[in-house]
Enzyme design. Structure first.
Site, short mmCIF file in Angstrom:
data_model
loop_
_atom_site.label_atom_id
_atom_site.label_comp_id
_atom_site.label_asym_id
_atom_site.label_seq_id
_atom_site.Cartn_x
_atom_site.Cartn_y
_atom_site.Cartn_z
N PRO A 1 0.79 -1.23 0.00
CA PRO A 1 0.00 0.00 0.00
C PRO A 1 0.82 1.28 0.00
O PRO A 1 1.86 1.36 0.66
CB PRO A 1 -0.82 -0.11 1.29
CG PRO A 1 -0.08 -1.08 2.14
CD PRO A 1 0.57 -2.04 1.20
N ASN A 2 0.34 2.21 -0.76
CA ASN A 2 0.85 3.58 -0.85
C ASN A 2 2.15 3.70 -1.64
O ASN A 2 2.62 4.82 -1.89
CB ASN A 2 1.04 4.20 0.55
CG ASN A 2 -0.27 4.26 1.32
OD1 ASN A 2 -1.25 4.75 0.79
ND2 ASN A 2 -0.29 3.73 2.53
N ARG B 1 4.74 11.13 -2.20
CA ARG B 1 4.47 10.71 -0.82
C ARG B 1 5.68 11.01 0.07
O ARG B 1 6.76 10.45 -0.13
CB ARG B 1 4.24 9.20 -0.84
CG ARG B 1 4.14 8.60 0.50
CD ARG B 1 4.24 7.08 0.42
NE ARG B 1 3.95 6.54 1.72
CZ ARG B 1 4.21 5.31 2.09
NH1 ARG B 1 4.75 4.47 1.25
NH2 ARG B 1 3.93 4.92 3.30
N TYR C 1 10.91 9.26 1.58
CA TYR C 1 11.00 8.25 0.52
C TYR C 1 11.71 8.74 -0.74
O TYR C 1 11.91 7.96 -1.68
CB TYR C 1 9.60 7.74 0.17
CG TYR C 1 8.91 7.05 1.34
CD1 TYR C 1 9.37 5.82 1.80
CD2 TYR C 1 7.84 7.65 2.00
CE1 TYR C 1 8.77 5.20 2.88
CE2 TYR C 1 7.24 7.04 3.08
CZ TYR C 1 7.71 5.81 3.52
OH TYR C 1 7.11 5.19 4.60
N ASN D 1 8.16 -5.40 -0.79
CA ASN D 1 8.00 -4.25 0.10
C ASN D 1 6.53 -4.21 0.46
O ASN D 1 5.69 -3.77 -0.34
CB ASN D 1 8.44 -2.95 -0.57
CG ASN D 1 8.38 -1.77 0.40
OD1 ASN D 1 7.78 -1.87 1.47
ND2 ASN D 1 9.01 -0.67 0.02
N ALA E 1 3.09 -0.73 4.99
CA ALA E 1 2.63 -0.78 6.39
C ALA E 1 2.16 -2.18 6.80
O ALA E 1 2.18 -2.52 7.98
CB ALA E 1 1.52 0.24 6.62
N GLU F 1 12.90 -9.04 1.94
CA GLU F 1 12.04 -7.95 2.42
C GLU F 1 12.79 -6.64 2.21
O GLU F 1 13.93 -6.52 2.65
CB GLU F 1 11.77 -8.19 3.92
CG GLU F 1 10.97 -7.10 4.58
CD GLU F 1 10.80 -7.36 6.09
OE1 GLU F 1 11.00 -8.50 6.56
OE2 GLU F 1 10.47 -6.39 6.79
N HIS G 1 12.72 -2.33 2.36
CA HIS G 1 12.11 -1.06 2.76
C HIS G 1 12.98 0.06 2.23
O HIS G 1 14.21 0.04 2.41
CB HIS G 1 11.98 -0.96 4.29
CG HIS G 1 11.15 -2.06 4.84
ND1 HIS G 1 9.79 -2.09 4.66
CD2 HIS G 1 11.49 -3.20 5.48
CE1 HIS G 1 9.32 -3.21 5.20
NE2 HIS G 1 10.33 -3.90 5.70
N ARG H 1 12.78 5.27 12.52
CA ARG H 1 11.49 5.96 12.48
C ARG H 1 10.62 5.58 13.68
O ARG H 1 11.13 5.15 14.70
CB ARG H 1 10.81 5.65 11.13
CG ARG H 1 11.68 6.09 9.95
CD ARG H 1 11.02 5.81 8.62
NE ARG H 1 9.75 6.54 8.51
CZ ARG H 1 8.81 6.23 7.62
NH1 ARG H 1 9.00 5.25 6.77
NH2 ARG H 1 7.69 6.92 7.60
C1 DQA Z 1 8.16 1.17 3.89
C2 DQA Z 1 8.21 1.44 5.40
C3 DQA Z 1 6.86 1.18 6.03
O1 DQA Z 1 6.92 1.45 7.43
C4 DQA Z 1 5.82 2.09 5.43
O2 DQA Z 1 4.55 1.83 5.97
C5 DQA Z 1 5.79 2.02 3.94
C6 DQA Z 1 7.05 1.96 3.22
C7 DQA Z 1 9.48 1.57 3.19
O3 DQA Z 1 9.64 1.18 2.04
O4 DQA Z 1 10.31 2.26 3.79
O5 DQA Z 1 4.74 2.11 3.33
O6 DQA Z 1 7.95 -0.21 3.68
#
Ligand code: DQA
Length: 139
Positions: free
Chosen positions: A8-9, A16, A21, A72, A75, A96, A98, A105
């Site tokens: 998501p997102n 964003r 990011y 990735n 959240a 995994e 990020h 954070r």
């Molecule tokens: C994320 C880190 C997560 O905490 C966050 O909710 C994201 C992006 C990252 O790529 O740094 O959506 O996975």
């Protein structure tokens, strides 16, 4: 086939929270992964969804195929036992990724429910983490 799956997102990359990011867009991320895959001589399927059930179905397919996955989960990383359970079925390598350094954070980002079933984790290296993950899988 390597699946690069984004939760998501992540389609909002570029606009964003750019201070966290970066300014790289989701399309830039897709282009970079495709070019890395071409250099490595592998086929990648790069996807993004905001729907948890869709991600779970993609993970089931990867499990059935025995495919490697770069994930990735956004959240969902921090609370989705359903995503973790789907990851636990994978038979290939699971990296995994990020973009941000989640450990610098908020407290709720420090824990991942996925790490326990992942081969390895890359965090905080921006979208370069995806390149490193693909290179690792193809090493
Ligand atoms: C994320 C880190 C997560 O905490 C966050 O909710 C994201 C992006 C990252 O790529 O740094 O959506 O996975």
């Amino acid at each position: 086939m390597i699946y690069v799956l984004n939760g998501p997102n992540l389609n909002r990359l570029g606009t964003r929270e750019p201070e966290i990011y970066g300014k790289t867009t989701y399309q830039d991320l897709v282009d970079m992964c495709e070019s890395v895959a071409e250099d490595l001589g592998v086929t990648v399927e790069i996807r993004q969804t905001n729907a948890e059930h869709e991600m779970i179905e993609w993970l089931h397919r990867a499990a059935d195929e025995g495919a490697d996955v770069v994930l990735n989960a956004g959240a969902w990383t921090h609370y989705s036992f359903a995503i973790r359970d789907a990851c636990a079925m994978l038979r290939g390598t699971l990296i995994e990724v990020h973009i941000s350094n989640v450990h610098q954070r908020e407290e709720f980002r420090h824990h991942s429910v996925i790490t326990g079933v992942a081969t390895g984790v890359i965090a905080g290296l921006g979208i370069d983490g995806y390149r490193l993950a693909l290179e690792h899988i193809c090493r």
